[in-house]
Design a protein around this motif. Structure first.
Motif, PDB file in Angstrom:
ATOM      1  N   TRP A 160       0.831  -1.215   0.000  1.00 11.54           N
ATOM      2  CA  TRP A 160       0.000   0.000   0.000  1.00 11.54           C
ATOM      3  C   TRP A 160       0.862   1.260   0.000  1.00 11.54           C
ATOM      4  CZ3 TRP A 160      -2.225  -4.501   0.878  1.00 11.54           C
ATOM      5  CH2 TRP A 160      -3.589  -4.658   0.630  1.00 11.54           C
ATOM      6  N   LEU A 161       1.951   1.240   0.747  1.00  8.72           N
ATOM      7  CA  LEU A 161       2.808   2.411   0.831  1.00  8.72           C
ATOM      8  C   LEU A 161       3.367   2.790  -0.539  1.00  8.72           C
ATOM      9  CD1 LEU A 161       4.429   4.611   2.229  1.00  8.72           C
ATOM     10  CD2 LEU A 161       6.083   2.864   2.942  1.00  8.72           C
ATOM     11  N   GLY A 162       3.820   1.815  -1.301  1.00 12.02           N
ATOM     12  CA  GLY A 162       4.363   2.100  -2.636  1.00 12.02           C
ATOM     13  C   GLY A 162       3.324   2.707  -3.560  1.00 12.02           C
ATOM     14  N   ALA A 163       2.083   2.237  -3.455  1.00 18.68           N
ATOM     15  CA  ALA A 163       1.005   2.798  -4.271  1.00 18.68           C
ATOM     16  C   ALA A 163       0.734   4.244  -3.878  1.00 18.68           C
ATOM     17  CB  ALA A 163      -0.263   1.954  -4.118  1.00 18.68           C
ATOM     18  N   ALA A 164       0.806   4.532  -2.582  1.00 13.41           N
ATOM     19  CA  ALA A 164       0.595   5.908  -2.114  1.00 13.41           C
ATOM     20  C   ALA A 164       1.725   6.824  -2.587  1.00 13.41           C
ATOM     21  CB  ALA A 164       0.494   5.936  -0.594  1.00 13.41           C
ATOM     22  N   GLU A 165       2.945   6.316  -2.515  1.00  7.71           N
ATOM     23  CA  GLU A 165       4.089   7.108  -2.981  1.00  7.71           C
ATOM     24  C   GLU A 165       3.946   7.442  -4.461  1.00  7.71           C
ATOM     25  OE1 GLU A 165       7.743   5.555  -0.096  1.00  7.71           O
ATOM     26  OE2 GLU A 165       7.206   4.387  -1.888  1.00  7.71           O
ATOM     27  N   GLU A 166       3.513   6.456  -5.252  1.00  5.95           N
ATOM     28  CA  GLU A 166       3.312   6.698  -6.688  1.00  5.95           C
ATOM     29  C   GLU A 166       2.201   7.711  -6.927  1.00  5.95           C
ATOM     30  OE1 GLU A 166       1.668   4.333 -10.615  1.00  5.95           O
ATOM     31  OE2 GLU A 166       2.652   3.164  -9.058  1.00  5.95           O
ATOM     32  N   LEU A 168       1.099  10.126  -5.059  1.00  9.51           N
ATOM     33  CA  LEU A 168       1.342  11.491  -4.593  1.00  9.51           C
ATOM     34  C   LEU A 168       2.691  12.045  -5.031  1.00  9.51           C
ATOM     35  CD1 LEU A 168      -0.079  11.082  -0.973  1.00  9.51           C
ATOM     36  CD2 LEU A 168      -1.252  11.857  -3.035  1.00  9.51           C
ATOM     37  N   GLY A 169       3.485  11.209  -5.715  1.00  3.68           N
ATOM     38  CA  GLY A 169       4.777  11.685  -6.185  1.00  3.68           C
ATOM     39  C   GLY A 169       5.747  11.992  -5.062  1.00  3.68           C
ATOM     40  N   ILE A 170       5.690  11.174  -3.995  1.00  2.82           N
ATOM     41  CA  ILE A 170       6.584  11.358  -2.851  1.00  2.82           C
ATOM     42  C   ILE A 170       7.355  10.064  -2.619  1.00  2.82           C
ATOM     43  CG2 ILE A 170       5.098  13.084  -1.749  1.00  2.82           C
ATOM     44  CD1 ILE A 170       4.039  10.880   0.092  1.00  2.82           C
ATOM     45  N   LYS A 171       8.388  10.135  -1.786  1.00  2.88           N
ATOM     46  CA  LYS A 171       9.137   8.935  -1.437  1.00  2.88           C
ATOM     47  C   LYS A 171       9.386   8.945   0.062  1.00  2.88           C
ATOM     48  CE  LYS A 171      10.885   5.134  -3.025  1.00  2.88           C
ATOM     49  NZ  LYS A 171       9.971   4.113  -3.571  1.00  2.88           N
ATOM     50  N   ILE A 172       8.847   7.957   0.739  1.00  2.53           N
ATOM     51  CA  ILE A 172       8.999   7.860   2.188  1.00  2.53           C
ATOM     52  C   ILE A 172      10.054   6.819   2.551  1.00  2.53           C
ATOM     53  CG2 ILE A 172       7.809   7.247   4.347  1.00  2.53           C
ATOM     54  CD1 ILE A 172       5.238   8.394   3.011  1.00  2.53           C
ATOM     55  N   VAL A 173      10.013   5.694   1.868  1.00  2.00           N
ATOM     56  CA  VAL A 173      10.995   4.624   2.104  1.00  2.00           C
ATOM     57  C   VAL A 173      11.923   4.531   0.901  1.00  2.00           C
ATOM     58  CG1 VAL A 173      11.330   2.147   2.412  1.00  2.00           C
ATOM     59  CG2 VAL A 173       9.496   3.314   3.643  1.00  2.00           C
ATOM     60  N   THR A 174      13.200   4.826   1.114  1.00  2.00           N
ATOM     61  CA  THR A 174      14.185   4.736   0.038  1.00  2.00           C
ATOM     62  C   THR A 174      15.094   3.529   0.276  1.00  2.00           C
ATOM     63  OG1 THR A 174      15.799   6.129   1.178  1.00  2.00           O
ATOM     64  CG2 THR A 174      14.189   7.236  -0.250  1.00  2.00           C
ATOM     65  N   LYS A 175      15.633   3.019  -0.821  1.00  2.00           N
ATOM     66  CA  LYS A 175      16.535   1.854  -0.739  1.00  2.00           C
ATOM     67  C   LYS A 175      17.801   2.193   0.031  1.00  2.00           C
ATOM     68  CE  LYS A 175      18.451  -1.806  -3.646  1.00  2.00           C
ATOM     69  NZ  LYS A 175      18.572  -2.322  -5.038  1.00  2.00           N
ATOM     70  N   LEU A 204      -5.427   0.998  -6.066  1.00  2.00           N
ATOM     71  CA  LEU A 204      -4.906   1.666  -4.872  1.00  2.00           C
ATOM     72  C   LEU A 204      -4.337   3.038  -5.210  1.00  2.00           C
ATOM     73  CD1 LEU A 204      -3.095  -1.200  -2.918  1.00  2.00           C
ATOM     74  CD2 LEU A 204      -5.392  -0.288  -2.566  1.00  2.00           C
ATOM     75  N   VAL A 205      -3.621   3.123  -6.334  1.00  2.00           N
ATOM     76  CA  VAL A 205      -3.072   4.406  -6.758  1.00  2.00           C
ATOM     77  C   VAL A 205      -4.208   5.404  -6.951  1.00  2.00           C
ATOM     78  CG1 VAL A 205      -1.839   5.622  -8.595  1.00  2.00           C
ATOM     79  CG2 VAL A 205      -0.991   3.413  -7.781  1.00  2.00           C
ATOM     80  N   SER A 206      -5.279   4.968  -7.599  1.00  2.00           N
ATOM     81  CA  SER A 206      -6.444   5.847  -7.810  1.00  2.00           C
ATOM     82  C   SER A 206      -7.069   6.258  -6.483  1.00  2.00           C
ATOM     83  CB  SER A 206      -7.487   5.137  -8.677  1.00  2.00           C
ATOM     84  OG  SER A 206      -6.974   4.872  -9.959  1.00  2.00           O
ATOM     85  N   PHE A 207      -7.150   5.311  -5.554  1.00  2.00           N
ATOM     86  CA  PHE A 207      -7.726   5.609  -4.232  1.00  2.00           C
ATOM     87  C   PHE A 207      -6.914   6.686  -3.517  1.00  2.00           C
ATOM     88  CE2 PHE A 207      -7.206   4.855   0.334  1.00  2.00           C
ATOM     89  CZ  PHE A 207      -8.493   5.123   0.781  1.00  2.00           C
ATOM     90  N   PHE A 208      -5.589   6.526  -3.501  1.00  2.00           N
ATOM     91  CA  PHE A 208      -4.740   7.490  -2.797  1.00  2.00           C
ATOM     92  C   PHE A 208      -4.771   8.859  -3.477  1.00  2.00           C
ATOM     93  CE2 PHE A 208      -2.623   3.680  -0.917  1.00  2.00           C
ATOM     94  CZ  PHE A 208      -2.809   4.031   0.415  1.00  2.00           C
ATOM     95  N   LYS A 209      -4.859   8.877  -4.798  1.00  2.00           N
ATOM     96  CA  LYS A 209      -4.977  10.163  -5.512  1.00  2.00           C
ATOM     97  C   LYS A 209      -6.259  10.867  -5.109  1.00  2.00           C
ATOM     98  CE  LYS A 209      -2.239   9.323  -9.699  1.00  2.00           C
ATOM     99  NZ  LYS A 209      -2.285   9.063 -11.156  1.00  2.00           N
TER     100      LYS A 209
END
Length: 215
Positions: A160-166, A168-175, A204-209
């Protein structure tokens, strides 16, 4: 006589997904009953009168509520791939980290998402996620070579987190900052029992948008 198993929920819920993963691990046939959360069914309210929330598992007419409670119930009720360790201390550790994910990590990450990656909110999420990063060390899963209760509880962070990052164009968890968690996320969502339980990523991406997107 075969067990009658019904799962009440919605496909996009990470908490419902937890239960699906446990059912898939045990290869339990079940009926998925889709709920309308804006117009909850009489069955849902009857089976979970306290919280009136999903997910609810109904096994031979007996309801069980709350996702982690349901996952442990599934582990107790059916043989097959274990969800919890057999060793008493390891079992207690798994329960501790699963509760930590619910009480600390998911709320902090959700705040970071809701703030559109605001620096302080992300820093607070990082503080909590660092504990998981350290706990993973060089293990494939929190359960070692196979997923356990902690991996199941943290599926929100894996998918879910990755879908939210996509969205909103943000990055919370980086490699760079979380190499163990990043590798674990890939391992987790590629585990067959998990993969078969996940909703479509595009949904999920649509939901977070829609929920958090800026006007």
């Amino acid at each position: 006589m075969a067990d009658e198993v019904k799962l009440y929920g919605v496909a996009g819920s990470p908490f419902v997904c937890r239960v699906k993963i446990a059912l898939n691990l045990k290869e339990i046939k079940h009926e998925f009953v889709v709920e309308d959360l804006s117009n909850k069914s009489a069955h849902l309210i009857k089976y979970n009168p306290v919280h009136k929330q999903i997910p609810v598992l109904v096994h031979n007419g007996n309801p069980v509520s709350e996702s982690l409670v349901i996952v442990e119930y599934i582990d107790d009720a059916w043989k097959g791939v274990p969800v919890l360790p057999q060793d008493a201390h390891e079992k207690a550790r798994a329960r501790f980290w699963a509760k930590f994910v619910d009480d600390k990590c998911i709320p902090a990450v959700f705040m970071a998402i809701g703030s559109h990656g605001q620096e302080q909110a992300v820093a607070e999420a990082h503080d909590q996620l660092q504990f998981l990063e350290n706990e993973l060390k060089d293990k494939k899963f929190f359960g070692g070579d196979s997923i356990n209760l902690v991996d199941i509880s943290a599926v929100f962070l894996a998918f879910w987190l990755g879908a939210a990052e996509e969205a909103l164009g943000i990055k919370i968890v980086t490699k760079d900052k979380f190499p163990n968690l990043t590798k674990w996320s890939d391992n987790c969502i590629n585990c067959q029992a998990v993969k078969d339980s996940l909703p479509p990523r595009d949904d999920l991406v649509s939901f977070f948008k829609m929920r958090f997107g800026k006007a």
